[in-house]
Write a protein that holds these residues in place. Structure first.
Motif, PDB file in Angstrom:
ATOM      1  N   ILE A 176       4.214   9.155  -2.129  1.00 12.28           N
ATOM      2  CA  ILE A 176       4.100   9.988  -3.324  1.00 12.28           C
ATOM      3  C   ILE A 176       3.382  11.272  -2.910  1.00 12.28           C
ATOM      4  CG2 ILE A 176       2.909  10.193  -5.554  1.00 12.28           C
ATOM      5  CD1 ILE A 176       5.377   8.341  -5.605  1.00 12.28           C
ATOM      6  N   PHE A 177       3.946  12.411  -3.260  1.00 15.35           N
ATOM      7  CA  PHE A 177       3.286  13.676  -2.929  1.00 15.35           C
ATOM      8  C   PHE A 177       3.178  14.511  -4.195  1.00 15.35           C
ATOM      9  CE2 PHE A 177       2.589  17.880  -1.276  1.00 15.35           C
ATOM     10  CZ  PHE A 177       1.678  17.633  -0.270  1.00 15.35           C
ATOM     11  N   ILE A 178       1.948  14.853  -4.559  1.00 11.22           N
ATOM     12  CA  ILE A 178       1.687  15.639  -5.760  1.00 11.22           C
ATOM     13  C   ILE A 178       1.668  17.112  -5.375  1.00 11.22           C
ATOM     14  CG2 ILE A 178       0.024  16.135  -7.584  1.00 11.22           C
ATOM     15  CD1 ILE A 178      -0.977  13.206  -7.221  1.00 11.22           C
ATOM     16  N   SER A 179       2.571  17.875  -5.977  1.00 12.65           N
ATOM     17  CA  SER A 179       2.634  19.305  -5.722  1.00 12.65           C
ATOM     18  C   SER A 179       2.176  20.066  -6.962  1.00 12.65           C
ATOM     19  CB  SER A 179       4.060  19.710  -5.354  1.00 12.65           C
ATOM     20  OG  SER A 179       4.918  19.539  -6.462  1.00 12.65           O
ATOM     21  N   SER A 180       2.170  21.372  -6.881  1.00 15.40           N
ATOM     22  CA  SER A 180       1.711  22.195  -8.007  1.00 15.40           C
ATOM     23  C   SER A 180       2.560  21.963  -9.247  1.00 15.40           C
ATOM     24  CB  SER A 180       1.672  23.669  -7.625  1.00 15.40           C
ATOM     25  OG  SER A 180       2.941  24.088  -7.193  1.00 15.40           O
ATOM     26  N   ARG A 181       3.835  21.630  -9.088  1.00 13.36           N
ATOM     27  CA  ARG A 181       4.698  21.415 -10.274  1.00 13.36           C
ATOM     28  C   ARG A 181       4.321  20.142 -11.032  1.00 13.36           C
ATOM     29  NH1 ARG A 181       9.015  19.681  -6.408  1.00 13.36           N
ATOM     30  NH2 ARG A 181       9.086  17.440  -6.727  1.00 13.36           N
ATOM     31  N   ASP A 182       3.616  19.222 -10.357  1.00 14.29           N
ATOM     32  CA  ASP A 182       3.206  17.969 -10.987  1.00 14.29           C
ATOM     33  C   ASP A 182       1.875  18.089 -11.723  1.00 14.29           C
ATOM     34  OD1 ASP A 182       5.420  16.467  -9.860  1.00 14.29           O
ATOM     35  OD2 ASP A 182       4.350  16.648  -7.942  1.00 14.29           O
ATOM     36  N   ILE A 183       1.099  19.114 -11.399  1.00 12.95           N
ATOM     37  CA  ILE A 183      -0.229  19.292 -11.994  1.00 12.95           C
ATOM     38  C   ILE A 183      -0.085  20.108 -13.262  1.00 12.95           C
ATOM     39  CG2 ILE A 183      -2.557  20.226 -11.634  1.00 12.95           C
ATOM     40  CD1 ILE A 183      -2.077  19.829  -8.608  1.00 12.95           C
ATOM     41  N   ARG A 184      -0.561  19.535 -14.370  1.00 10.68           N
ATOM     42  CA  ARG A 184      -0.407  20.194 -15.676  1.00 10.68           C
ATOM     43  C   ARG A 184      -1.627  21.009 -16.018  1.00 10.68           C
ATOM     44  NH1 ARG A 184       1.507  15.355 -15.277  1.00 10.68           N
ATOM     45  NH2 ARG A 184       0.004  13.936 -16.101  1.00 10.68           N
ATOM     46  N   LYS A 204       0.861  -1.185   0.000  1.00 13.00           N
ATOM     47  CA  LYS A 204       0.000   0.000   0.000  1.00 13.00           C
ATOM     48  C   LYS A 204       0.898   1.235   0.000  1.00 13.00           C
ATOM     49  CE  LYS A 204      -3.980   1.770   2.561  1.00 13.00           C
ATOM     50  NZ  LYS A 204      -4.823   1.579   3.746  1.00 13.00           N
ATOM     51  N   ILE A 205       0.634   2.153  -0.913  1.00 15.09           N
ATOM     52  CA  ILE A 205       1.443   3.363  -1.057  1.00 15.09           C
ATOM     53  C   ILE A 205       0.580   4.577  -0.754  1.00 15.09           C
ATOM     54  CG2 ILE A 205       2.796   4.776  -2.645  1.00 15.09           C
ATOM     55  CD1 ILE A 205       3.231   2.143  -4.279  1.00 15.09           C
ATOM     56  N   LYS A 206       1.004   5.363   0.237  1.00 16.34           N
ATOM     57  CA  LYS A 206       0.283   6.590   0.579  1.00 16.34           C
ATOM     58  C   LYS A 206       0.627   7.667  -0.448  1.00 16.34           C
ATOM     59  CE  LYS A 206      -0.038   7.919   4.890  1.00 16.34           C
ATOM     60  NZ  LYS A 206       0.313   8.490   6.216  1.00 16.34           N
ATOM     61  N   CYS A 207      -0.423   8.312  -0.963  1.00 14.18           N
ATOM     62  CA  CYS A 207      -0.257   9.397  -1.921  1.00 14.18           C
ATOM     63  C   CYS A 207      -0.893  10.652  -1.326  1.00 14.18           C
ATOM     64  CB  CYS A 207      -0.942   9.068  -3.242  1.00 14.18           C
ATOM     65  SG  CYS A 207      -0.379   7.544  -4.032  1.00 14.18           S
ATOM     66  N   GLY A 208      -0.210  11.769  -1.458  1.00 13.24           N
ATOM     67  CA  GLY A 208      -0.733  13.033  -0.953  1.00 13.24           C
ATOM     68  C   GLY A 208      -0.865  14.048  -2.068  1.00 13.24           C
ATOM     69  N   LEU A 209      -1.820  14.927  -1.903  1.00 13.88           N
ATOM     70  CA  LEU A 209      -2.089  15.993  -2.868  1.00 13.88           C
ATOM     71  C   LEU A 209      -2.240  17.284  -2.078  1.00 13.88           C
ATOM     72  CD1 LEU A 209      -2.956  17.093  -5.656  1.00 13.88           C
ATOM     73  CD2 LEU A 209      -5.258  16.236  -5.148  1.00 13.88           C
ATOM     74  N   GLY A 210      -1.340  18.227  -2.286  1.00  9.45           N
ATOM     75  CA  GLY A 210      -1.346  19.468  -1.534  1.00  9.45           C
ATOM     76  C   GLY A 210      -2.635  20.260  -1.713  1.00  9.45           C
ATOM     77  N   GLN A 211      -3.182  20.706  -0.595  1.00  6.06           N
ATOM     78  CA  GLN A 211      -4.437  21.483  -0.601  1.00  6.06           C
ATOM     79  C   GLN A 211      -4.311  22.731  -1.463  1.00  6.06           C
ATOM     80  OE1 GLN A 211      -6.110  22.459   3.293  1.00  6.06           O
ATOM     81  NE2 GLN A 211      -6.537  24.523   2.586  1.00  6.06           N
ATOM     82  N   ILE A 212      -3.261  23.481  -1.283  1.00  8.76           N
ATOM     83  CA  ILE A 212      -3.094  24.722  -2.042  1.00  8.76           C
ATOM     84  C   ILE A 212      -2.958  24.417  -3.529  1.00  8.76           C
ATOM     85  CG2 ILE A 212      -1.554  26.685  -2.439  1.00  8.76           C
ATOM     86  CD1 ILE A 212      -0.986  26.659   0.592  1.00  8.76           C
ATOM     87  N   ALA A 213      -2.167  23.389  -3.867  1.00 12.75           N
ATOM     88  CA  ALA A 213      -1.950  23.046  -5.279  1.00 12.75           C
ATOM     89  C   ALA A 213      -3.247  22.711  -5.987  1.00 12.75           C
ATOM     90  CB  ALA A 213      -0.965  21.890  -5.387  1.00 12.75           C
ATOM     91  N   VAL A 214      -4.066  21.847  -5.371  1.00 18.18           N
ATOM     92  CA  VAL A 214      -5.312  21.429  -6.023  1.00 18.18           C
ATOM     93  C   VAL A 214      -6.318  22.573  -6.082  1.00 18.18           C
ATOM     94  CG1 VAL A 214      -6.425  20.406  -3.993  1.00 18.18           C
ATOM     95  CG2 VAL A 214      -7.012  19.581  -6.248  1.00 18.18           C
ATOM     96  N   ASN A 215      -6.426  23.354  -5.024  1.00 17.14           N
ATOM     97  CA  ASN A 215      -7.387  24.454  -5.034  1.00 17.14           C
ATOM     98  C   ASN A 215      -6.955  25.568  -5.975  1.00 17.14           C
ATOM     99  OD1 ASN A 215      -9.203  23.222  -3.289  1.00 17.14           O
ATOM    100  ND2 ASN A 215      -8.254  24.073  -1.468  1.00 17.14           N
ATOM    101  N   ASP A 216      -5.655  25.847  -6.056  1.00 19.42           N
ATOM    102  CA  ASP A 216      -5.175  26.838  -7.024  1.00 19.42           C
ATOM    103  C   ASP A 216      -5.453  26.375  -8.451  1.00 19.42           C
ATOM    104  OD1 ASP A 216      -4.275  28.528  -5.043  1.00 19.42           O
ATOM    105  OD2 ASP A 216      -2.138  28.171  -5.418  1.00 19.42           O
ATOM    106  N   HIS A 217      -5.206  25.089  -8.712  1.00 18.34           N
ATOM    107  CA  HIS A 217      -5.405  24.560 -10.062  1.00 18.34           C
ATOM    108  C   HIS A 217      -6.857  24.717 -10.520  1.00 18.34           C
ATOM    109  CE1 HIS A 217      -4.581  22.132 -13.584  1.00 18.34           C
ATOM    110  NE2 HIS A 217      -5.643  21.410 -13.306  1.00 18.34           N
ATOM    111  N   TYR A 218      -7.791  24.464  -9.619  1.00 22.21           N
ATOM    112  CA  TYR A 218      -9.207  24.564  -9.968  1.00 22.21           C
ATOM    113  C   TYR A 218      -9.821  25.903  -9.583  1.00 22.21           C
ATOM    114  CZ  TYR A 218      -8.842  19.761 -11.302  1.00 22.21           C
ATOM    115  OH  TYR A 218      -8.456  18.605 -11.948  1.00 22.21           O
TER     116      TYR A 218
END
Length: 92
Positions: free
Chosen positions: A84-92, A31-45
């Protein structure tokens, strides 16, 4: 690691201390924990920066974020905690 074997568990929560949406990938029994930054996702949308919006944005677009997580796993982009941590640089 064979990314074709990656499954995602339908389990989403929020880590207040990291300000991140958490979701989980699984490869076999691992099992692999993946995170998605709150600021990154909210800024993107372009939504108000709240944890509720971050969770909702993830749920509405989970395939997109799961695909990013797959790419990061495939490219061995784990952090020092083996996550795995998804930051704003990973979101296209």
């Amino acid at each position: 690691m064979n990314v074709t074997d990656i499954q995602f568990i339908d389990d989403v929560n929020f880590d207040d201390s990291r300000e991140a949406v958490l979701f989980y990938a699984q490869i076999g029994k691992e099992k692999i924990k993946c995170g998605l930054g709150q600021i990154a996702v909210n800024d993107h949308y372009q939504t108000t920066d709240t944890k509720e919006n971050a969770i909702e944005n993830y749920r509405k677009n989970k395939i997109y974020f799961q695909d990013i997580a797959k790419d990061l796993i495939k490219n061995d982009r784990f952090n020092e905690n083996g996550e795995i941590f998804i930051s704003s640089r990973d979101i296209r």
